[in-house]
Design an enzyme around this catalytic site. Structure first.
Site: not given
Ligand SMILES: [Zn+2]
Length: 388
Positions: A195, A346
């Protein structure tokens, strides 16, 4: 249950009032309510599925509710894990869950197990309960719960969710099938996204968890038609419910005629979980943008922000961190200081998760992944920051 009823022949006047809508139904009545009061249900996980399960079972008057969880409440949990509120972020899920349950019904005895369910502790914990409700979100624990239920003879009320779809069934009853009768082998690692990777509609665990709670109550009451031998498939987007007939598999490795699994095994190995997926499953080592903001504001000298994106991305927006693109990390790892608390980010959290794994392999112990990357930072901390 006769002997049990002799032990506790009555409800208090307060309980009679509280459960009056149950008591006036012949299908529950005083006898059924006393069964609920005597019942001991173990809920594995206080997350999306565990939330409605624990809350409704408590409200219904289940006397003893065990909860197994080792996790901390995170902001991203609040979208679906209604046991926890915004103020609970950063607390143990177990504490937050126990408080919510007791607030709903102080008559419930909550038993807290602050641990990850493992092959070493599962049988011991499960033996103390009548029914197990599986609210786990990964294959290793799901097989562990199933096998432990088969070996201890406890029904396993199963539910699982992904994006808009869910499943529910009741496994491991005396003559019914188990999870392994349906899925003898786990999918190859990485094939079925979690999920966290694929997302989940926040209300879906509510829908499936309530089905699990309903099945649990029916098992306790011994009434109605159980999901034993049936797999209920829920499609929330189409709002369609379908069901598949399930049969006990005589060749099932754990509940079949000649079982090969007669004790709990190493489920992480069985599911082929490598370091990467482990990191993705467990939130240990994750840092939310809010936590990072707090540390930056506090002027923490040991904090070191590492940006593993490309230089062109750094130009769009940055957090002032040191830029070392992921591919350059192995040859530039010497530039990093192991004594610092390193937060890697990132754009969205994928590359930084790989960097965190790599750095841990290189002996960096105090290293965190910024969950959701700089995009999450832009969303939640600095709305003026450009997103790309
Ligand atoms: Zn089986």
């Amino acid at each position: 249950m006769d002997d049990v009823i002799t032990q506790s022949p009555t409800l208090t006047n307060d309980e009679v009032l509280r459960y009056s809508r149950h008591l006036i139904m012949p299908e529950v009545g005083m006898e059924g309510q006393l069964k609920l009061k005597q019942a001991k249900v173990l809920c594995i996980g206080a997350g999306g599925l565990g939330s409605p399960v624990a809350m409704y079972l408590a409200a219904a008057g289940v006397g003893t509710l065990g909860i197994v969880d080792f996790d901390i409440v995170d902001f991203t949990n609040l979208q679906r894990q209604i046991l926890h509120s915004t103020d609970d972020v950063g607390r143990k899920k177990l504490d937050s869950a126990a408080e919510t349950v007791s607030a709903i019904n102080p008559n419930v005895e909550v038993r807290k197990f602050e641990t990850r369910l493992t092959s070493q502790n599962a049988l011991e914990i499960i033996r103390e309960f009548d029914i197990v409700v599986d609210g786990t979100d990964n294959f290793a624990t799901r097989y562990l719960v199933n096998d432990a239920c088969v070996l201890t003879g406890k029904p396993n009320v199963y539910g699982s969710i992904f994006r808009f779809e869910g499943q529910a069934s009741v496994f491991a009853t005396k003559d019914g099938p188990c999870y392994r009768c349906l899925y003898p082998e786990p999918p190859p690692p990485g094939v079925v996204p979690s999920c966290a990777e694929g997302g989940v509609l926040g209300i879906l665990p509510g829908l499936v968890g309530v089905i699990q709670a309903t099945e649990t109550i029916k098992l306790i009451l011994g009434s109605g038609e159980s999901l034993i031998g049936r797999l209920l498939l829920v499609d929330a987007l189409a709002m369609r419910f379908r069901e598949l007939k399930l049969r006990k598999n005589p060749d099932c490795p754990v509940c079949g005629d000649h079982p090969t699994v007669t004790a709990l095994i190493d489920y992480e190995q069985f599911c082929g979980i490598r370091g990467e997926e482990k990191a993705a499953n467990a939130n240990i080592g994750d840092m939310t943008p809010e936590e990072l903001k707090q540390k930056m504001d506090a002027g923490d000298k040991d904090l070191f922000v590492l940006d593993v994106r490309e230089p062109n991305e750094y130009q769009i927006c940055n957090l002032g961190g040191q830029l070392i693109p992921l591919n350059d990390l192995p040859k530039r790892v010497g530039e990093l200081d192991k004594s610092k608390e390193i937060v890697v980010h990132c754009k969205m959290g994928g590359r930084s998760a790989k960097a965190v794994d790599y750095l841990k392999q290189q002996g960096f112990n105090n290293v965190h992944n910024l969950v959701g990357g700089i995009n999450a930072w832009a969303d939640r901390i600095d709305p003026k920051m450009p997103k790309y």
